[in-house]
Design an enzyme around this catalytic site. Sequence first.
Site, PDB file in Angstrom:
ATOM      1  N   HIS A   1      22.149  76.646  20.195  1.00 59.29           N
ATOM      2  CA  HIS A   1      21.595  75.687  19.232  1.00 59.29           C
ATOM      3  C   HIS A   1      20.685  74.662  19.914  1.00 59.29           C
ATOM      4  CE1 HIS A   1      25.080  73.527  20.840  1.00 59.29           C
ATOM      5  NE2 HIS A   1      24.577  72.400  20.360  1.00 59.29           N
TER       6      HIS A   1
ATOM      7  N   ASP B   1      20.175  70.513  19.354  1.00 59.57           N
ATOM      8  CA  ASP B   1      21.047  69.493  18.784  1.00 59.57           C
ATOM      9  C   ASP B   1      20.515  68.924  17.479  1.00 59.57           C
ATOM     10  OD1 ASP B   1      23.175  69.501  20.584  1.00 59.57           O
ATOM     11  OD2 ASP B   1      22.130  68.180  21.982  1.00 59.57           O
TER      12      ASP B   1
END
Length: 274
Positions: free
Chosen positions: A96, A98
């Site tokens: 991912h 953030d």
Amino acid sequence: MEVRRIAGALGAEISGIDLRHKMDASQTAAVRQALLDHQVIFLRDQDLTPQQFLDFARAMGTPIEYPFVKGLDGFPEIIEVKKLEHERSNFGGIWHSDTTYLEEPPMGSMLLSREIPPYGGDTMFANQYLAYEALSDTMKRLLEGLVGISTSAKADVSRTREDRIKTDGKDNAPENYIAEHPIVRTHPETGRKALYVNVAHTAGIKGMTDQESAGLLSFLFEHQVKPEFTCRFAWTPNAIAFWDNRCVMHNPVNDYHGFRRVMQRITLQGDRPR
């Protein structure tokens, strides 16, 4: 100060600097440039107090609070990222960038290792400049102008927050954040283009049906973490990793069940992706 690359794709270790002492202007500029040059930087043997950690973060940008988890007493911008001995899920344990579900996602994030397991618990990083540049010209034209829809509620990542929200969650946190960002963003400082989707938060593409967007996103999610775009950092006590959230994804490896891992994290204010 010395900067040493650790991989072909991204990442560099910085030595010869002690963050217990405030950096002067030339050191600050050199560290910031190393971040732009290498996308993620690492500094080992930095036994910092929370105030010293925050001072370093403030030299690099403007610290902001994380939406879902309370910060340390007296330091709301510093949260604990931890997995305890009895837990099976690690916080954010999926590729991912953030908090891309915010209208203005952070420009960068930094972790300081407080307790590490005897083995495992490395963090992987992926260079999204390289991921974009490796695409065909036809795919680049297809992606131009497309907008991704990010949400904080995708099940695969929200499950990784459950343990921390139970113990450290904010009482007033909304259930879901949603934001729209370009699938290809231009870095505001370097001018380079980077892929800006991630499997944890990107739920769809604006103007497409779920079925239409699923195939394209599935390809991008697999493509953007090819080994040749990545590096891997093995933590030691009191080490710092500082990455550019605008062009880097990360993934903490969950391979240390039965052991404790405690980090402190600060995120730095960013701008709206363009």
